[in-house]
Design a protein around this motif. Structure first.
Motif, PDB file in Angstrom:
ATOM      1  N   LEU A  77       0.827  -1.211   0.000  1.00  0.00           N
ATOM      2  CA  LEU A  77       0.000   0.000   0.000  1.00  0.00           C
ATOM      3  C   LEU A  77       0.861   1.260   0.000  1.00  0.00           C
ATOM      4  CD1 LEU A  77      -2.874  -0.991   2.479  1.00  0.00           C
ATOM      5  CD2 LEU A  77      -2.901  -0.979  -0.022  1.00  0.00           C
ATOM      6  N   THR A  78       1.909   1.257   0.811  1.00  0.00           N
ATOM      7  CA  THR A  78       2.816   2.410   0.853  1.00  0.00           C
ATOM      8  C   THR A  78       3.492   2.611  -0.492  1.00  0.00           C
ATOM      9  OG1 THR A  78       3.254   2.054   3.215  1.00  0.00           O
ATOM     10  CG2 THR A  78       4.828   3.413   1.995  1.00  0.00           C
ATOM     11  N   GLY A  79       3.963   1.508  -1.089  1.00  0.00           N
ATOM     12  CA  GLY A  79       4.618   1.592  -2.390  1.00  0.00           C
ATOM     13  C   GLY A  79       3.670   2.067  -3.471  1.00  0.00           C
ATOM     14  N   LEU A  83       4.085   5.440  -5.606  1.00  0.00           N
ATOM     15  CA  LEU A  83       4.163   5.405  -7.066  1.00  0.00           C
ATOM     16  C   LEU A  83       3.221   6.432  -7.691  1.00  0.00           C
ATOM     17  CD1 LEU A  83       4.316   1.564  -7.778  1.00  0.00           C
ATOM     18  CD2 LEU A  83       5.980   3.246  -8.565  1.00  0.00           C
ATOM     19  N   ILE A  84       1.998   6.487  -7.179  1.00  0.00           N
ATOM     20  CA  ILE A  84       1.020   7.434  -7.713  1.00  0.00           C
ATOM     21  C   ILE A  84       1.471   8.876  -7.477  1.00  0.00           C
ATOM     22  CG2 ILE A  84      -1.346   8.294  -7.470  1.00  0.00           C
ATOM     23  CD1 ILE A  84      -2.185   5.413  -6.792  1.00  0.00           C
ATOM     24  N   THR A 187       6.353  12.653 -19.495  1.00  0.00           N
ATOM     25  CA  THR A 187       4.927  12.586 -19.169  1.00  0.00           C
ATOM     26  C   THR A 187       4.416  11.157 -19.253  1.00  0.00           C
ATOM     27  OG1 THR A 187       4.536  14.835 -20.007  1.00  0.00           O
ATOM     28  CG2 THR A 187       2.621  13.381 -19.815  1.00  0.00           C
ATOM     29  N   ALA A 188       4.837  10.446 -20.299  1.00  0.00           N
ATOM     30  CA  ALA A 188       4.434   9.049 -20.464  1.00  0.00           C
ATOM     31  C   ALA A 188       4.915   8.198 -19.290  1.00  0.00           C
ATOM     32  CB  ALA A 188       4.990   8.508 -21.781  1.00  0.00           C
ATOM     33  N   CYS A 189       6.130   8.475 -18.831  1.00  0.00           N
ATOM     34  CA  CYS A 189       6.665   7.736 -17.684  1.00  0.00           C
ATOM     35  C   CYS A 189       5.853   8.035 -16.427  1.00  0.00           C
ATOM     36  CB  CYS A 189       8.131   8.112 -17.452  1.00  0.00           C
ATOM     37  SG  CYS A 189       9.252   7.404 -18.673  1.00  0.00           S
ATOM     38  N   GLY A 190       5.448   9.297 -16.271  1.00  0.00           N
ATOM     39  CA  GLY A 190       4.636   9.674 -15.119  1.00  0.00           C
ATOM     40  C   GLY A 190       3.296   8.972 -15.128  1.00  0.00           C
ATOM     41  N   ILE A 191       2.685   8.893 -16.298  1.00  0.00           N
ATOM     42  CA  ILE A 191       1.404   8.209 -16.435  1.00  0.00           C
ATOM     43  C   ILE A 191       1.560   6.724 -16.126  1.00  0.00           C
ATOM     44  CG2 ILE A 191      -0.386   7.520 -18.087  1.00  0.00           C
ATOM     45  CD1 ILE A 191       0.048  10.208 -19.481  1.00  0.00           C
ATOM     46  N   PHE A 192       2.691   6.141 -16.564  1.00  0.00           N
ATOM     47  CA  PHE A 192       2.959   4.737 -16.257  1.00  0.00           C
ATOM     48  C   PHE A 192       3.060   4.533 -14.749  1.00  0.00           C
ATOM     49  CE2 PHE A 192       6.001   1.479 -15.044  1.00  0.00           C
ATOM     50  CZ  PHE A 192       5.473   0.357 -15.661  1.00  0.00           C
ATOM     51  N   LEU A 193       3.741   5.448 -14.067  1.00  0.00           N
ATOM     52  CA  LEU A 193       3.878   5.347 -12.614  1.00  0.00           C
ATOM     53  C   LEU A 193       2.518   5.354 -11.935  1.00  0.00           C
ATOM     54  CD1 LEU A 193       6.896   7.629 -11.569  1.00  0.00           C
ATOM     55  CD2 LEU A 193       6.747   5.144 -11.468  1.00  0.00           C
ATOM     56  N   ILE A 194       1.654   6.250 -12.384  1.00  0.00           N
ATOM     57  CA  ILE A 194       0.314   6.346 -11.801  1.00  0.00           C
ATOM     58  C   ILE A 194      -0.455   5.042 -12.038  1.00  0.00           C
ATOM     59  CG2 ILE A 194      -1.914   7.530 -11.912  1.00  0.00           C
ATOM     60  CD1 ILE A 194      -0.346  10.063 -12.734  1.00  0.00           C
ATOM     61  N   PHE A 196       0.717   2.012 -12.758  1.00  0.00           N
ATOM     62  CA  PHE A 196       1.282   0.881 -12.049  1.00  0.00           C
ATOM     63  C   PHE A 196       1.027   1.007 -10.554  1.00  0.00           C
ATOM     64  CE2 PHE A 196       4.754  -1.581 -10.088  1.00  0.00           C
ATOM     65  CZ  PHE A 196       4.501  -2.807 -10.686  1.00  0.00           C
ATOM     66  N   GLY A 197       0.993   2.237 -10.045  1.00  0.00           N
ATOM     67  CA  GLY A 197       0.685   2.452  -8.634  1.00  0.00           C
ATOM     68  C   GLY A 197      -0.712   1.961  -8.302  1.00  0.00           C
ATOM     69  N   ILE A 198      -1.666   2.244  -9.196  1.00  0.00           N
ATOM     70  CA  ILE A 198      -3.042   1.781  -9.004  1.00  0.00           C
ATOM     71  C   ILE A 198      -3.094   0.251  -9.040  1.00  0.00           C
ATOM     72  CG2 ILE A 198      -5.355   1.749 -10.026  1.00  0.00           C
ATOM     73  CD1 ILE A 198      -4.801   4.599 -11.037  1.00  0.00           C
ATOM     74  N   TYR A 199      -2.356  -0.334 -10.003  1.00  0.00           N
ATOM     75  CA  TYR A 199      -2.290  -1.794 -10.106  1.00  0.00           C
ATOM     76  C   TYR A 199      -1.681  -2.390  -8.849  1.00  0.00           C
ATOM     77  CZ  TYR A 199      -0.330  -6.318 -11.451  1.00  0.00           C
ATOM     78  OH  TYR A 199       0.035  -7.643 -11.486  1.00  0.00           O
ATOM     79  N   PHE A 200      -0.661  -1.740  -8.333  1.00  0.00           N
ATOM     80  CA  PHE A 200       0.024  -2.198  -7.129  1.00  0.00           C
ATOM     81  C   PHE A 200      -0.933  -2.194  -5.936  1.00  0.00           C
ATOM     82  CE2 PHE A 200       4.055  -2.191  -4.503  1.00  0.00           C
ATOM     83  CZ  PHE A 200       4.601  -3.303  -5.136  1.00  0.00           C
TER      84      PHE A 200
END
Length: 207
Positions: A77-79, A83-84, A187-194, A196-200
């Motif tokens: 949850l913290t990770g 990430l988001i 920007t694309a990398c930032g969107i990926f982080l968001i 993947f954070g949701i997936y996490f």
């Protein structure tokens, strides 16, 4: 459910690329060292950065791995939240980000030393490893040694690829990406982080 080898290799590369792309002291070190040492400065700075990360990896595993079973949900949850947050900040910063090709006179002359010093002295480096990095690292470890190595290889491959690209471009007298292209990529990398954070976070709910 333990992560797969291919999954962690891709995640390691994508997450590593996001961190490498972010303008900071290590990027400046790569640029400045290239002006003095040529294109090889990129790989050498990456080596220094990797050395600093090895210490963090050992610290995370020896200090936190014993708590994996008991606090796995909290770690995930913290990770995920981290990430988001980092993703949102990356997207916001990408609008005005720029790459300074002039370097910095304060960077250490030895590229490897520069990679170590600029990484260890960067607050973002510590925050990342104590939040996103530790969560992803422990997730990779849960899949076994091969999955763990896949994550590390992917992570370092992104650093090596990006800093080599930068040093090669600077050595030839120009940055290989135009400012607009660089911002789109960030920007694309930032969107990926968001994403993947949701997936996490969703994965964490199933623990």
């Amino acid at each position: 459910m333990a992560p797969g080898i291919t999954e962690m290799l891709i995640v390691g590369f994508a997450i590593g690329l996001t961190g490498a792309l972010a303008p900071g002291p290590t990027l400046v070190a790569a640029i400045n060292s290239t002006l003095k040492s040529g294109w090889r400065a990129g790989p050498l700075v990456t080596l220094g950065h990797a050395i600093a990360e090895i210490f963090m990896i050992v610290f995370v595993l020896t200090g936190l791995y014993v708590f994996l079973d008991e606090y796995s949900l909290l770690i995930v949850l913290t990770g995920g939240i981290a990430l988001i947050v980092f993703g949102v900040l990356t997207v916001m910063d990408s609008k005005n980000v720029s790459v300074n090709l002039s370097g910095s006179s304060e960077t250490a002359k030895n590229p490897v030393t520069a990679g170590i010093v600029t990484s260890a002295s960067n607050p973002y480096f510590w925050i990342w490893w104590f939040t996103v990095g530790s969560a992803l690292l422990l997730t990779a470890v849960s899949g076994g040694v091969i999955v763990f190595l896949a994550f590390i290889i992917g992570h370092w491959a992104a650093d090596l690829g990006w800093f080599t690209l930068v040093s090669t471009g600077v050595h030839r007298g120009r940055f290989l990406l135009k400012q607009r292209e660089y911002r789109i990529l960030l920007t694309a990398c930032g969107i990926f982080l968001i994403g993947f954070g949701i997936y996490f976070l969703i994965s964490g709910m199933n623990l």
